[in-house]
Design an enzyme around this catalytic site. Structure first.
Site, PDB file in Angstrom:
ATOM      1  N   GLU A 223       0.540  -5.957  13.703  1.00  0.00           N
ATOM      2  CA  GLU A 223       1.825  -5.417  14.164  1.00  0.00           C
ATOM      3  C   GLU A 223       1.839  -5.295  15.693  1.00  0.00           C
ATOM      4  O   GLU A 223       2.536  -4.446  16.249  1.00  0.00           O
ATOM      5  CB  GLU A 223       2.098  -4.082  13.469  1.00  0.00           C
ATOM      6  CG  GLU A 223       2.314  -4.266  11.960  1.00  0.00           C
ATOM      7  CD  GLU A 223       2.641  -2.978  11.207  1.00  0.00           C
ATOM      8  OE1 GLU A 223       3.658  -2.937  10.487  1.00  0.00           O
ATOM      9  OE2 GLU A 223       1.871  -2.014  11.332  1.00  0.00           O
TER      10      GLU A 223
ATOM     11  N   LYS B 198       1.953   8.203  18.498  1.00  0.00           N
ATOM     12  CA  LYS B 198       1.098   7.386  17.617  1.00  0.00           C
ATOM     13  C   LYS B 198       0.959   5.983  18.206  1.00  0.00           C
ATOM     14  O   LYS B 198      -0.126   5.393  18.188  1.00  0.00           O
ATOM     15  CB  LYS B 198       1.739   7.344  16.225  1.00  0.00           C
ATOM     16  CG  LYS B 198       1.045   6.468  15.188  1.00  0.00           C
ATOM     17  CD  LYS B 198       0.131   7.282  14.310  1.00  0.00           C
ATOM     18  CE  LYS B 198      -0.789   6.482  13.411  1.00  0.00           C
ATOM     19  NZ  LYS B 198      -0.153   5.484  12.592  1.00  0.00           N
TER      20      LYS B 198
ATOM     21  N   SER C 256       0.822  -1.222   0.000  1.00  0.00           N
ATOM     22  CA  SER C 256       0.000   0.000   0.000  1.00  0.00           C
ATOM     23  C   SER C 256       0.855   1.272   0.000  1.00  0.00           C
ATOM     24  O   SER C 256       0.821   2.059  -0.951  1.00  0.00           O
ATOM     25  CB  SER C 256      -0.918   0.000   1.223  1.00  0.00           C
ATOM     26  OG  SER C 256      -1.576  -1.240   1.318  1.00  0.00           O
TER      27      SER C 256
ATOM     28  N   SER D 296      -6.950  -0.147  11.884  1.00  0.00           N
ATOM     29  CA  SER D 296      -6.111  -0.946  10.983  1.00  0.00           C
ATOM     30  C   SER D 296      -5.919  -2.358  11.553  1.00  0.00           C
ATOM     31  O   SER D 296      -5.866  -3.341  10.806  1.00  0.00           O
ATOM     32  CB  SER D 296      -4.757  -0.259  10.775  1.00  0.00           C
ATOM     33  OG  SER D 296      -4.158  -0.008  12.021  1.00  0.00           O
TER      34      SER D 296
HETATM   35  P1  NAD Z   1       1.467  -3.829   2.880  1.00  0.00           P
HETATM   36  O1  NAD Z   1       1.286  -5.171   3.485  1.00  0.00           O
HETATM   37  O2  NAD Z   1       0.354  -3.282   2.032  1.00  0.00           O
HETATM   38  O3  NAD Z   1       2.784  -3.795   1.997  1.00  0.00           O
HETATM   39  C1  NAD Z   1       3.985  -4.378   2.414  1.00  0.00           C
HETATM   40  C2  NAD Z   1       4.639  -4.996   1.198  1.00  0.00           C
HETATM   41  O4  NAD Z   1       5.964  -5.382   1.534  1.00  0.00           O
HETATM   42  C3  NAD Z   1       3.907  -6.258   0.686  1.00  0.00           C
HETATM   43  O5  NAD Z   1       3.667  -6.104  -0.681  1.00  0.00           O
HETATM   44  C4  NAD Z   1       4.926  -7.378   0.955  1.00  0.00           C
HETATM   45  O6  NAD Z   1       4.858  -8.407   0.007  1.00  0.00           O
HETATM   46  C5  NAD Z   1       6.221  -6.591   0.834  1.00  0.00           C
HETATM   47  N1  NAD Z   1       7.389  -7.252   1.432  1.00  0.00           N
HETATM   48  C6  NAD Z   1       7.514  -7.845   2.639  1.00  0.00           C
HETATM   49  N2  NAD Z   1       8.743  -8.367   2.774  1.00  0.00           N
HETATM   50  C7  NAD Z   1       9.416  -8.106   1.626  1.00  0.00           C
HETATM   51  C8  NAD Z   1      10.727  -8.415   1.153  1.00  0.00           C
HETATM   52  N3  NAD Z   1      11.588  -9.092   1.888  1.00  0.00           N
HETATM   53  N4  NAD Z   1      11.063  -8.004  -0.090  1.00  0.00           N
HETATM   54  C9  NAD Z   1      10.199  -7.316  -0.862  1.00  0.00           C
HETATM   55  N5  NAD Z   1       8.940  -7.002  -0.470  1.00  0.00           N
HETATM   56  C10 NAD Z   1       8.562  -7.396   0.759  1.00  0.00           C
HETATM   57  O7  NAD Z   1       1.786  -2.827   4.083  1.00  0.00           O
HETATM   58  P2  NAD Z   1       1.457  -1.285   4.209  1.00  0.00           P
HETATM   59  O8  NAD Z   1       0.015  -1.102   4.565  1.00  0.00           O
HETATM   60  O9  NAD Z   1       2.001  -0.524   3.045  1.00  0.00           O
HETATM   61  O10 NAD Z   1       2.270  -0.934   5.535  1.00  0.00           O
HETATM   62  C11 NAD Z   1       3.674  -0.730   5.574  1.00  0.00           C
HETATM   63  C12 NAD Z   1       3.981  -0.023   6.899  1.00  0.00           C
HETATM   64  O11 NAD Z   1       3.394   1.288   6.859  1.00  0.00           O
HETATM   65  C13 NAD Z   1       3.358  -0.722   8.119  1.00  0.00           C
HETATM   66  O12 NAD Z   1       4.205  -0.652   9.213  1.00  0.00           O
HETATM   67  C14 NAD Z   1       2.082   0.082   8.378  1.00  0.00           C
HETATM   68  O13 NAD Z   1       1.650   0.048   9.733  1.00  0.00           O
HETATM   69  C15 NAD Z   1       2.548   1.477   7.990  1.00  0.00           C
HETATM   70  N6  NAD Z   1       1.430   2.363   7.593  1.00  0.00           N
HETATM   71  C16 NAD Z   1       0.535   1.971   6.637  1.00  0.00           C
HETATM   72  C17 NAD Z   1      -0.491   2.836   6.279  1.00  0.00           C
HETATM   73  C18 NAD Z   1      -1.507   2.461   5.214  1.00  0.00           C
HETATM   74  O14 NAD Z   1      -2.464   3.216   4.992  1.00  0.00           O
HETATM   75  N7  NAD Z   1      -1.377   1.343   4.524  1.00  0.00           N
HETATM   76  C19 NAD Z   1      -0.590   4.102   6.893  1.00  0.00           C
HETATM   77  C20 NAD Z   1       0.356   4.461   7.850  1.00  0.00           C
HETATM   78  C21 NAD Z   1       1.373   3.584   8.206  1.00  0.00           C
HETATM   79  O1  KPL Z   2      -4.083   4.854  13.335  1.00  0.00           O
HETATM   80  C1  KPL Z   2      -5.127   4.335  13.596  1.00  0.00           C
HETATM   81  C2  KPL Z   2      -5.299   2.917  13.165  1.00  0.00           C
HETATM   82  O2  KPL Z   2      -6.412   2.475  12.889  1.00  0.00           O
HETATM   83  O3  KPL Z   2      -4.263   2.242  13.078  1.00  0.00           O
HETATM   84  C3  KPL Z   2      -6.151   5.103  14.411  1.00  0.00           C
HETATM   85  C4  KPL Z   2      -7.224   5.650  13.522  1.00  0.00           C
HETATM   86  C5  KPL Z   2      -5.478   6.262  15.104  1.00  0.00           C
HETATM   87  C6  KPL Z   2      -6.738   4.280  15.488  1.00  0.00           C
HETATM   88  O4  KPL Z   2      -5.759   3.911  16.413  1.00  0.00           O
END
Ligand code: NAD
Ligand code: KPL
Length: 303
Positions: free
Chosen positions: A262, A182, A10, A250
């Protein structure tokens, strides 16, 4: 200089598309040869914005590619980050920079230990994106990304590239405070939404539990040397519950979709930090135990 992006999920896709479409060189690093072939068959990354999908044929490679890496955006989940960076360590240039997008705390230190020669820049993001299909990502919510380096407060030269790409950001002089804040919000909200299987707004029916958890989290933040992150925590938690009342957290989304959470980098990290400081946090511990049991009952890892 290329942006190498590890993880075409993502957030990785969201960054890759925005950087590439303003002309910056981007290289996706995919898990293995079969993922690379699937990506090539898909013809690139599709980003859906305001309901409109657009295909972006961004260059991709696997970890085995010999090209040296100068700047690496680590965009995998917290539990994958250490091993993923360890695999790339031989390719990292002597003065490489790593940008770590992982939520929670704990994975950043583990990554830094795998790449001692690199500068690690930590990020905390409120942007929202989700995977609709393989290599197809929906940009679900505009937000803000804070970046910072607790060991070197000078901003990197490439922030203007984020500006050009429309990645709304700020350089933070106290990124650890933002990450702890956070983490505390996520610990007060996400586990309870999983245990009550409710939207964030459903937590307004459990005010006493929220109050007790916020009191322990505030004390923990202060004990960990993060008093600013503790300020008005309870008020902010209530504000976030109200503002996101209709949303599923999430963590609950992960559980409902049978995906690993996580937890280890959120509530697990909070409980471990309390133990290190000999701080009694009975309600956080009880919450952790209930969440672990719940995840195990659903066949999900609790680490
Ligand atoms: P995701 O699962 O959508 O994407 C992670 C990607 O990494 C997957 O495609 C997976 O196959 C790939 N991956 C894992 N190991 C790998 C490797 N060794 N080599 C290559 N690719 C590899 O995750 P995400 O939602 O993008 O989240 C990533 C981080 O960002 C997390 O810690 C999440 O909490 C944080 N985050 C996400 C969002 C969101 O809206 N998605 C928002 C804020 C923070
Ligand atoms: O970041 C969030 C999540 O869903 O991971 C909020 C909206 C702050 C709830 O903890």
């Amino acid at each position: 200089m290329s942006w190498h992006i590890l993880g075409a999920g993502s957030l990785g896709s969201l960054w890759a598309v925005r950087l590439a479409r303003c002309g910056l060189p981007v290289q996706l690093i995919l898990r293995d040869q079969s993922r690379l072939e699937a990506y090539q068959r898909a013809g690139g990354l599709t980003l859906v914005e305001q309901g409109r999908p657009q295909l972006h044929p961004i260059a991709a490679q696997t970890a085995n590619d010999p090209e040296p890496i100068q700047r690496l955006l680590v965009a995998c989940k917290a539990y994958d980050a250490e091993a993923a960076v360890a695999r790339l360590a031989p390719r990292l240039a002597a003065n490489a920079e790593l940008i770590l997008l992982q939520n929670g705390l704990g994975s950043q230190a583990a990554v830094a230990a795998q790449a001692p020669q690199a500068r690690c820049i930590l990020a905390s993001s409120t942007e929202g994106a989700f995977r609709e299909d393989d290599f197809r990502v929906v940009f679900a919510g505009h937000g803000h990304t804070w970046l910072g380096d607790p060991l070197d407060l000078s901003p990197p030269g490439w922030l203007n590239e984020l500006e050009r790409s429309g990645i709304v950001h700020d350089w933070s002089l106290d990124i650890l405070s933002r990450l702890w804040r956070k983490l505390a919000l996520n610990c007060a909200i996400n586990p309870l939404t999983v245990l009550y299987d409710c939207r964030n707004g459903g937590l307004s029916e459990h005010p006493a539990e929220i109050t007790t958890l916020c009191a322990e989290l505030g004390e923990l933040l202060e004990t960990c040397g993060q008093p600013a992150a503790a300020t008005d925590l309870h008020d902010e938690v209530l504000r976030v519950i109200q503002a996101t009342a209709a949303n599923y957290s999430s963590m609950l989304q992960d559980v409902r979709q049978g995906r690993r959470t996580e937890i280890a980098y959120l509530l697990g990290h909070a409980c471990a930090a309390a133990q290190r400081h000999n701080l009694a946090v009975p309600h956080l511990r009880a919450l952790h135990t209930r969440l672990v049991q719940h995840l195990n009952a659903h066949g999900l890892p609790s680490q």
